[in-house]
Scaffold this motif. Sequence first.
Motif, mmCIF file in Angstrom:
data_model
loop_
_atom_site.group_PDB
_atom_site.id
_atom_site.type_symbol
_atom_site.label_atom_id
_atom_site.label_comp_id
_atom_site.label_asym_id
_atom_site.label_seq_id
_atom_site.Cartn_x
_atom_site.Cartn_y
_atom_site.Cartn_z
ATOM 1 N N LEU A 1 -8.142 -29.431 -7.288
ATOM 2 C CA LEU A 1 -6.842 -29.800 -6.590
ATOM 3 C C LEU A 1 -6.152 -28.875 -6.629
ATOM 4 N N MET A 2 -6.313 -27.752 -7.480
ATOM 5 C CA MET A 2 -5.427 -26.705 -7.586
ATOM 6 C C MET A 2 -5.642 -25.693 -6.530
ATOM 7 N N PRO A 3 -4.493 -24.729 -6.366
ATOM 8 C CA PRO A 3 -4.826 -23.628 -5.409
ATOM 9 C C PRO A 3 -5.675 -22.628 -6.103
ATOM 10 N N PRO A 4 -6.613 -21.865 -5.543
ATOM 11 C CA PRO A 4 -7.302 -20.803 -6.058
ATOM 12 C C PRO A 4 -6.604 -19.640 -6.588
ATOM 13 N N LEU A 5 -7.169 -18.782 -7.337
ATOM 14 C CA LEU A 5 -6.491 -17.748 -8.094
ATOM 15 C C LEU A 5 -5.978 -16.769 -6.960
ATOM 16 N N ARG A 6 -4.728 -16.550 -7.007
ATOM 17 C CA ARG A 6 -4.361 -15.490 -5.847
ATOM 18 C C ARG A 6 -3.504 -14.219 -6.656
ATOM 19 N N HIS A 7 -3.485 -13.350 -5.619
ATOM 20 C CA HIS A 7 -2.660 -12.046 -5.992
ATOM 21 C C HIS A 7 -1.135 -12.353 -6.218
ATOM 22 N N VAL A 8 -0.632 -11.786 -7.320
ATOM 23 C CA VAL A 8 0.610 -12.020 -7.558
ATOM 24 C C VAL A 8 1.301 -10.808 -6.881
ATOM 25 N N PRO A 9 2.188 -11.111 -5.990
ATOM 26 C CA PRO A 9 2.972 -9.758 -5.216
ATOM 27 C C PRO A 9 4.140 -9.341 -6.152
ATOM 28 N N GLY A 10 3.719 -8.197 -6.499
ATOM 29 C CA GLY A 10 4.794 -7.577 -7.388
ATOM 30 C C GLY A 10 5.965 -6.606 -6.762
ATOM 31 N N PRO A 11 6.752 -5.914 -7.309
ATOM 32 C CA PRO A 11 7.403 -4.833 -6.601
ATOM 33 C C PRO A 11 6.889 -3.780 -5.892
ATOM 34 N N VAL A 12 5.522 -3.424 -6.052
ATOM 35 C CA VAL A 12 4.600 -2.428 -5.309
ATOM 36 C C VAL A 12 4.323 -3.143 -3.892
ATOM 37 N N THR A 13 4.045 -4.390 -4.109
ATOM 38 C CA THR A 13 3.780 -5.244 -2.775
ATOM 39 C C THR A 13 4.755 -5.100 -1.977
ATOM 40 N N LEU A 14 5.948 -5.512 -2.332
ATOM 41 C CA LEU A 14 7.325 -5.647 -1.664
ATOM 42 C C LEU A 14 7.423 -4.131 -0.988
ATOM 43 N N GLN A 15 7.517 -3.282 -1.762
ATOM 44 C CA GLN A 15 7.872 -1.765 -1.153
ATOM 45 C C GLN A 15 6.866 -1.584 -0.158
ATOM 46 N N ARG A 16 5.512 -1.829 -0.225
ATOM 47 C CA ARG A 16 4.513 -1.626 0.872
ATOM 48 C C ARG A 16 4.826 -2.531 2.122
ATOM 49 N N ILE A 17 5.251 -3.852 1.965
ATOM 50 C CA ILE A 17 5.627 -4.375 2.963
ATOM 51 C C ILE A 17 6.629 -3.928 3.761
ATOM 52 N N ARG A 18 7.740 -3.441 3.003
ATOM 53 C CA ARG A 18 8.627 -2.826 3.903
ATOM 54 C C ARG A 18 8.429 -1.521 4.564
ATOM 55 N N ALA A 19 7.480 -0.751 3.706
ATOM 56 C CA ALA A 19 7.260 0.314 4.368
ATOM 57 C C ALA A 19 6.579 0.379 5.456
ATOM 58 N N THR A 20 5.503 -0.875 5.456
ATOM 59 C CA THR A 20 4.783 -0.894 6.784
ATOM 60 C C THR A 20 5.668 -1.265 8.062
ATOM 61 N N LEU A 21 6.636 -2.233 7.956
ATOM 62 C CA LEU A 21 7.718 -2.743 8.792
ATOM 63 C C LEU A 21 8.594 -1.525 9.179
ATOM 64 N N ARG A 22 8.936 -0.621 8.311
ATOM 65 C CA ARG A 22 9.620 0.828 8.413
ATOM 66 C C ARG A 22 8.926 1.598 9.406
ATOM 67 N N SER A 23 7.453 1.769 9.064
ATOM 68 C CA SER A 23 6.806 2.513 9.840
ATOM 69 C C SER A 23 6.913 2.274 11.418
ATOM 70 N N ALA A 24 6.593 0.847 11.537
ATOM 71 C CA ALA A 24 6.496 0.321 12.742
ATOM 72 C C ALA A 24 7.541 0.284 13.676
ATOM 73 N N LEU A 25 8.718 0.144 12.954
ATOM 74 C CA LEU A 25 10.074 0.386 13.596
ATOM 75 C C LEU A 25 10.391 1.605 13.935
ATOM 76 N N THR A 26 10.048 2.450 13.304
ATOM 77 C CA THR A 26 10.225 4.013 13.482
ATOM 78 C C THR A 26 9.412 4.297 14.908
ATOM 79 N N SER A 27 8.495 3.818 15.129
ATOM 80 C CA SER A 27 7.920 3.888 16.377
ATOM 81 C C SER A 27 8.348 3.228 17.326
ATOM 82 N N ALA A 28 9.040 1.980 17.360
ATOM 83 C CA ALA A 28 9.803 1.523 17.987
ATOM 84 C C ALA A 28 11.288 2.009 18.720
#
Length: 520
Positions: A229-256
């Motif tokens: 009944l429990m969720p499976p083991l999942r990756h815990v998003p840490g500070p590095v993940t947040l930085q990379r999500i922002r970096a992805t959007l930043r790269s996309a918006l630079t193209s925009a």
Amino acid sequence: MNEGALYKRCHCRDENGRKLGGSCPKLRRPTGAYDSKHGAWSLQLEVKVPAGHERTHLRSGGYDTRDQAQSVLNDIKTLIALAETADRPDQARLQIAGLIQEALRERRPLPDADELRARLRLGRPVEQHLTVEVFLREWLETKRGSRTASTYTSYRIYCEHHLIPALGHLQLTKLRKHHVQQLLDDIAADAALIEAQNTERRELQAAAKAAYHVKDHARARQLRARLALMPPLRHVPGPVTLQRIRATLRSALTSAMKEELVTVNVAKLVELPAHRRARPMLWTEPRVRQWRRTGEIPSPVMVWTAPHTRAFLAHAENHELHAYYVLVAHLGLRRGEAAGLRWSDIDFRTGTIGIDRQIIQVNWTPQVTPTKTAAGERTVIAPKPVLTALARHRRRQRTWAAKAGDEWNDAGWVFTDHYGDHLTPDQFLTCFQALTKQAGLPPVRLHDLRHGAATLARAAGVDLKTVSAMLGHSSVTITADIYTSVVDEAKREAADLIADLLAAEHNDEEDTHPDPDETA
């Protein structure tokens, strides 16, 4: 385009129940001016159409004041005028008028002028709503062949799992800093919950396993039912993940921004908590003792001392991948670079090894790609132990080829299975972890052999520029930033070992040379 018209209408009806509309006598005062207390303002604009098309009128009403109606009419005229910048103005005018009609009918805001202007300039259909999702998917397609497979996969994962679900519905021109900030704040808040759920799941798994081993099958079934009944083991998003999500959007918006679809890269404005990258730390004797006693690992990035590395290589001497680990430990190659070597890259006469490719894994599938960066393409000088290990490995591989016969894949890979097919980075990692555990050594990552090679080279006095070139770093600054602290620690550890050795020798001399007064 005509100037349009403003007029008043009301909902009054005559004795037959028919709406009076603009003919209601109450709309005007005796002077002929509109009565401000009766009816509502409406607007009308006829749109110029090509010959053969029906006349198009844009109408809207229900405005409290003339100024409100005039403002909307002005906005509509501005939007219609944008059609003159299109390659086919008549067609664009009809399309824009259709968008305006739809917005007026559904009481929605008018189309965004900046977005329409951008679409027309780029030749995009004006009917298409350029949402964040539409743009990100188009941007990903442009990146499919212009980045390494692993980088493209990271971009796609961050877009599909985070950016599109949270921001995809927004019009690109309406994306603001607070939208991105809220997304990242929500991910950070979810991390604590995911970590707690992962911990609970691991504890239940351990309890279920323990119950099974003591033959308490009823409790084991109960615990397994809770696990289901429990969720499976999942990756815990840490500070590095947040930085990379922002970096992805930043790269996309630079193209925009380069396409003039947006004027501000809002991802650059978002604030994230300061994150300090984990620094390499040396497995000093006190840390090793603490680890053996408690299992505590001081840092995610740990580096072996020279005796540790020597002990590991000695333990792995007869292993099929011994030459691979000798190569990485001496020259600091990335694991994918070493995995991607061919025999044609190695010159035993000059002792040089050319590096211009790597093997990476994308969704568990191995792929041969160029090196991580342009600086990664390099030639390194292999010391004698490396050449000796490689020569021994080549002799062993030839025996495999002889046994495989026609089934041998003669592609020239250095590190292969018994049929000549190249190995994957994960195979090297799995063997490395097993050998480390067998040798009783403190744990390090396979990548940390690379850190160890750089640390030992710097501690031995090799200049920073040479070490940076050996590692394939794009800048000497990167090398200095990573290794300064651990190199100082390695030098201190070496000095302490020498002092301990000299102290031991001094004590031995005292023991073997009795006091002259005692022998007198």
